[in-house]
Design a protein around this motif. Structure first.
Motif, mmCIF file in Angstrom:
data_model
loop_
_atom_site.group_PDB
_atom_site.id
_atom_site.type_symbol
_atom_site.label_atom_id
_atom_site.label_comp_id
_atom_site.label_asym_id
_atom_site.label_seq_id
_atom_site.Cartn_x
_atom_site.Cartn_y
_atom_site.Cartn_z
ATOM 1 N N PHE A 45 0.856 -1.184 0.000
ATOM 2 C CA PHE A 45 0.000 0.000 0.000
ATOM 3 C C PHE A 45 0.887 1.226 0.000
ATOM 4 O O PHE A 45 1.871 1.274 0.741
ATOM 5 N N THR A 46 0.541 2.213 -0.786
ATOM 6 C CA THR A 46 1.142 3.531 -0.591
ATOM 7 C C THR A 46 0.318 4.197 0.505
ATOM 8 O O THR A 46 -0.818 3.793 0.778
ATOM 9 N N THR A 47 0.857 5.210 1.114
ATOM 10 C CA THR A 47 0.106 5.913 2.152
ATOM 11 C C THR A 47 -1.174 6.497 1.580
ATOM 12 O O THR A 47 -2.242 6.399 2.197
ATOM 13 N N ILE A 48 -1.079 7.066 0.400
ATOM 14 C CA ILE A 48 -2.264 7.664 -0.233
ATOM 15 C C ILE A 48 -3.332 6.605 -0.469
ATOM 16 O O ILE A 48 -4.511 6.816 -0.180
ATOM 17 N N ASP A 49 -2.931 5.449 -0.984
ATOM 18 C CA ASP A 49 -3.875 4.363 -1.229
ATOM 19 C C ASP A 49 -4.529 3.915 0.080
ATOM 20 O O ASP A 49 -5.737 3.714 0.150
ATOM 21 N N LEU A 50 -3.728 3.778 1.124
ATOM 22 C CA LEU A 50 -4.251 3.340 2.414
ATOM 23 C C LEU A 50 -5.247 4.358 2.972
ATOM 24 O O LEU A 50 -6.340 3.993 3.419
ATOM 25 N N VAL A 51 -4.902 5.632 2.929
ATOM 26 C CA VAL A 51 -5.808 6.675 3.417
ATOM 27 C C VAL A 51 -7.096 6.693 2.592
ATOM 28 O O VAL A 51 -8.201 6.785 3.152
ATOM 29 N N ASN A 52 -6.976 6.583 1.265
ATOM 30 C CA ASN A 52 -8.169 6.560 0.412
ATOM 31 C C ASN A 52 -9.070 5.378 0.748
ATOM 32 O O ASN A 52 -10.292 5.501 0.776
ATOM 33 N N ARG A 53 -8.480 4.236 1.001
ATOM 34 C CA ARG A 53 -9.273 3.055 1.360
ATOM 35 C C ARG A 53 -9.988 3.260 2.700
ATOM 36 O O ARG A 53 -11.142 2.875 2.863
ATOM 37 N N LEU A 54 -9.271 3.836 3.651
ATOM 38 C CA LEU A 54 -9.879 4.089 4.959
ATOM 39 C C LEU A 54 -11.019 5.096 4.853
ATOM 40 O O LEU A 54 -12.068 4.928 5.481
ATOM 41 N N GLU A 55 -10.837 6.130 4.035
ATOM 42 C CA GLU A 55 -11.908 7.108 3.830
ATOM 43 C C GLU A 55 -13.104 6.463 3.139
ATOM 44 O O GLU A 55 -14.259 6.736 3.500
ATOM 45 N N ALA A 56 -12.859 5.621 2.151
ATOM 46 C CA ALA A 56 -13.945 4.927 1.454
ATOM 47 C C ALA A 56 -14.705 4.021 2.407
ATOM 48 O O ALA A 56 -15.938 3.922 2.340
ATOM 49 N N GLU A 57 -13.989 3.364 3.320
ATOM 50 C CA GLU A 57 -14.641 2.543 4.338
ATOM 51 C C GLU A 57 -15.596 3.382 5.173
ATOM 52 O O GLU A 57 -16.710 2.965 5.477
ATOM 53 N N GLY A 58 -15.121 4.550 5.569
ATOM 54 C CA GLY A 58 -15.948 5.430 6.390
ATOM 55 C C GLY A 58 -17.209 5.861 5.655
ATOM 56 O O GLY A 58 -18.302 5.865 6.236
ATOM 57 N N ARG A 59 -17.055 6.223 4.378
ATOM 58 C CA ARG A 59 -18.221 6.638 3.587
ATOM 59 C C ARG A 59 -19.206 5.493 3.392
ATOM 60 O O ARG A 59 -20.407 5.707 3.311
ATOM 61 N N ALA A 60 -18.693 4.269 3.317
ATOM 62 C CA ALA A 60 -19.550 3.095 3.107
ATOM 63 C C ALA A 60 -20.008 2.477 4.427
ATOM 64 O O ALA A 60 -20.592 1.397 4.439
ATOM 65 N N SER A 61 -19.721 3.151 5.532
ATOM 66 C CA SER A 61 -20.077 2.647 6.871
ATOM 67 C C SER A 61 -19.516 1.251 7.117
ATOM 68 O O SER A 61 -20.187 0.390 7.668
ATOM 69 N N ARG A 62 -18.288 1.050 6.683
ATOM 70 C CA ARG A 62 -17.612 -0.245 6.888
ATOM 71 C C ARG A 62 -16.328 -0.043 7.677
ATOM 72 O O ARG A 62 -15.336 -0.717 7.432
ATOM 73 N N GLN A 63 -16.329 0.880 8.619
ATOM 74 C CA GLN A 63 -15.131 1.163 9.390
ATOM 75 C C GLN A 63 -14.578 -0.118 10.010
ATOM 76 O O GLN A 63 -15.316 -0.936 10.528
ATOM 77 N N GLY A 64 -13.268 -0.245 9.923
ATOM 78 C CA GLY A 64 -12.600 -1.386 10.534
ATOM 79 C C GLY A 64 -12.361 -2.559 9.603
ATOM 80 O O GLY A 64 -11.641 -3.487 9.947
ATOM 81 N N TRP A 65 -12.968 -2.542 8.394
ATOM 82 C CA TRP A 65 -12.795 -3.683 7.498
ATOM 83 C C TRP A 65 -11.336 -3.882 7.116
ATOM 84 O O TRP A 65 -10.814 -4.989 7.177
#
Length: 173
Positions: A131-151
């Motif tokens: 993972f690049t840091t940007i990719d990791l942050v984008n994935r975490l933000e997408a999780e939050g928007r999809a209400s899947r925090q912690g996946w």
């Protein structure tokens, strides 16, 4: 020794290629009157094939941006501790559930060494993911928007044999 005991032992030793091929290989050996060495050799070939397939698959899903190995690294004339890097590449940090953090300036190996370490760990049966840091942050933000925090955190911590999460932090030139 009973068949089930043999298969259980193969499973315990993680010899899944041999375990899968056992019945067919044994039947062929009996039918064709193969010597025991041939039977064992055929089982070993099945195991090697299984391991190579696992490694190819894990290398593909690790999404490493390039193919670097420890032996490709130039340690001479650098402050990098070659012995420590080779020790880390052995994967002991995974079993100990430890993290590895590489810090340094531009061109010091912060990207290439973790890739080489991940490849080495994958070859010994672990898994890895880049993972690049940007990719990791984008994935975490997408999780939050999809209400899947912690996946993603669950994915990264689910198995004890995850080789590494390789992150590159820094600015592009």
């Amino acid at each position: 020794m009973e068949r089930t005991e043999v298969l259980d032992m193969m499973g315990t030793l993680k010899l899944f290629g041999m375990k899968t091929a056992y019945d067919e290989t044994l039947a062929t050996a009996i039918k064709r009157k193969h010597e025991p060495q041939r039977f064992v050799g055929d089982l070993l070939k099945a195991e090697i094939s299984e391991k190579q397939g696992f490694i190819r698959y894990q290398m593909a899903i690790a999404k490493l941006p390039l193919a670097k190995d420890i032996d490709d690294s130039a340690f001479k004339g650098t402050p990098i501790n070659e012995g420590l890097v080779r020790d880390i590449a052995g994967g002991n940090f995974i079993a100990q559930q430890r993290n590895v953090v590489l810090v340094g300036g531009t061109g010091t190996g912060k990207t290439h060494l973790p890739i080489a370490i991940a490849r080495s760990c994958i070859r010994t049966g672990s898994r890895g993911r880049f993972f690049t840091t940007i990719d990791l942050v984008n994935r975490l933000e997408a999780e939050g928007r999809a209400s899947r925090q912690g996946w993603l955190a669950d994915f990264l911590t689910r198995d004890a044999d995850l080789a590494s999460v390789v992150m590159k932090i820094g600015r592009s030139a």
